[in-house]
Design a protein around this motif. Structure first.
Motif, PDB file in Angstrom:
ATOM      1  N   VAL A  94      12.704  11.299 -35.955  1.00  0.00           N
ATOM      2  CA  VAL A  94      12.345  10.698 -34.877  1.00  0.00           C
ATOM      3  C   VAL A  94      13.084  10.987 -34.183  1.00  0.00           C
ATOM      4  O   VAL A  94      12.383  10.857 -33.081  1.00  0.00           O
ATOM      5  N   ALA A  95      14.330  10.780 -33.896  1.00  0.00           N
ATOM      6  CA  ALA A  95      15.141  10.520 -33.058  1.00  0.00           C
ATOM      7  C   ALA A  95      16.435  10.225 -33.214  1.00  0.00           C
ATOM      8  O   ALA A  95      16.675  10.843 -34.770  1.00  0.00           O
ATOM      9  N   THR A  96      17.343  10.668 -32.238  1.00  0.00           N
ATOM     10  CA  THR A  96      19.005  11.048 -32.548  1.00  0.00           C
ATOM     11  C   THR A  96      19.577  10.340 -31.161  1.00  0.00           C
ATOM     12  O   THR A  96      19.178  10.481 -30.220  1.00  0.00           O
ATOM     13  N   SER A  97      20.469  10.442 -31.621  1.00  0.00           N
ATOM     14  CA  SER A  97      21.675  10.049 -30.105  1.00  0.00           C
ATOM     15  C   SER A  97      23.032  10.582 -30.120  1.00  0.00           C
ATOM     16  O   SER A  97      23.828  10.623 -31.369  1.00  0.00           O
ATOM     17  N   GLU A  98      23.741  10.546 -29.117  1.00  0.00           N
ATOM     18  CA  GLU A  98      25.139  10.221 -29.195  1.00  0.00           C
ATOM     19  C   GLU A  98      25.526   9.244 -28.714  1.00  0.00           C
ATOM     20  O   GLU A  98      25.296   9.425 -27.199  1.00  0.00           O
ATOM     21  N   GLY A  99      26.826   8.891 -28.515  1.00  0.00           N
ATOM     22  CA  GLY A  99      27.185   7.955 -27.682  1.00  0.00           C
ATOM     23  C   GLY A  99      28.436   7.590 -27.869  1.00  0.00           C
ATOM     24  O   GLY A  99      28.950   8.236 -28.547  1.00  0.00           O
ATOM     25  N   MET A 100      29.016   7.559 -26.539  1.00  0.00           N
ATOM     26  CA  MET A 100      30.730   6.687 -27.155  1.00  0.00           C
ATOM     27  C   MET A 100      30.498   4.954 -26.559  1.00  0.00           C
ATOM     28  O   MET A 100      29.446   4.365 -25.394  1.00  0.00           O
ATOM     29  N   PHE A 122      14.473  12.425 -27.857  1.00  0.00           N
ATOM     30  CA  PHE A 122      13.260  11.497 -29.328  1.00  0.00           C
ATOM     31  C   PHE A 122      12.461  13.071 -29.703  1.00  0.00           C
ATOM     32  O   PHE A 122      11.552  13.907 -29.188  1.00  0.00           O
ATOM     33  N   LEU A 123      12.271  13.053 -30.589  1.00  0.00           N
ATOM     34  CA  LEU A 123      11.361  14.434 -31.598  1.00  0.00           C
ATOM     35  C   LEU A 123      10.736  14.425 -33.144  1.00  0.00           C
ATOM     36  O   LEU A 123       9.533  14.944 -33.203  1.00  0.00           O
ATOM     37  N   GLY A 124      10.335  13.063 -32.886  1.00  0.00           N
ATOM     38  CA  GLY A 124       8.475  13.078 -33.194  1.00  0.00           C
ATOM     39  C   GLY A 124       8.153  10.925 -33.414  1.00  0.00           C
ATOM     40  O   GLY A 124       8.738  10.840 -32.002  1.00  0.00           O
TER      41      GLY A 124
END
Length: 143
Positions: free
Chosen positions: A122-128, A84-86
């Protein structure tokens, strides 16, 4: 806008949050969600759970595009790491997911959420994700 789900009804959760699939192609998807009071936490900013939901959802869509009429592809989330970046209080959020690669059944996806008006991350993710039976094939399964 064309019906990107080809007649498939929106899920109850989609209706609850109010996001729409605005772009969907092989290896990429985009969701848009106008922010309203139901998305805000006690501090008046979009709740992290809403952001995580958008990241997870757009990631799944990015891996399940199916160009064959009346057929679908599905995945289940194995893991999702979020940052969560912003913050956002008003406006529209745009979530974008991109298939990164993987094998026949398990694949990796990266996603991000930006504020449409400001471009702020605002947000980022990495998923499997794992394809459900039949969905590992580009032809998918019957609806």
């Amino acid at each position: 806008m064309d019906d990107l789900l080809n007649g498939e009804a929106p899920s109850g959760f989609q209706k609850l949050l109010g996001y729409v699939l605005s772009r969907w192609e092989d290896g990429m998807a985009e969701l848009e969600m106008p922010i309203d009071d139901r998305h805000l936490n006690r501090a008046g900013v979009v709740h992290g759970g809403v952001l995580a939901t958008l990241l997870d959802t757009v990631s799944g869509f990015s891996a399940t595009y199916c160009p064959f009429p009346n057929r679908v592809r599905r995945v289940v989330t194995l893991s999702l790491s979020t940052s969560f970046l912003g913050q956002a209080r008003t406006g529209t959020l745009v979530a974008t997911g991109r298939l990164r690669g993987g094998g026949r059944k398990i694949i990796g996806v990266a996603a991000e959420i930006r504020h449409r008006d400001t471009g702020a991350l605002v947000a980022t993710s990495e998923g499997m994700f794992k394809y459900r039976p039949g969905s590992e094939n580009r032809e998918g399964t019957e609806r």
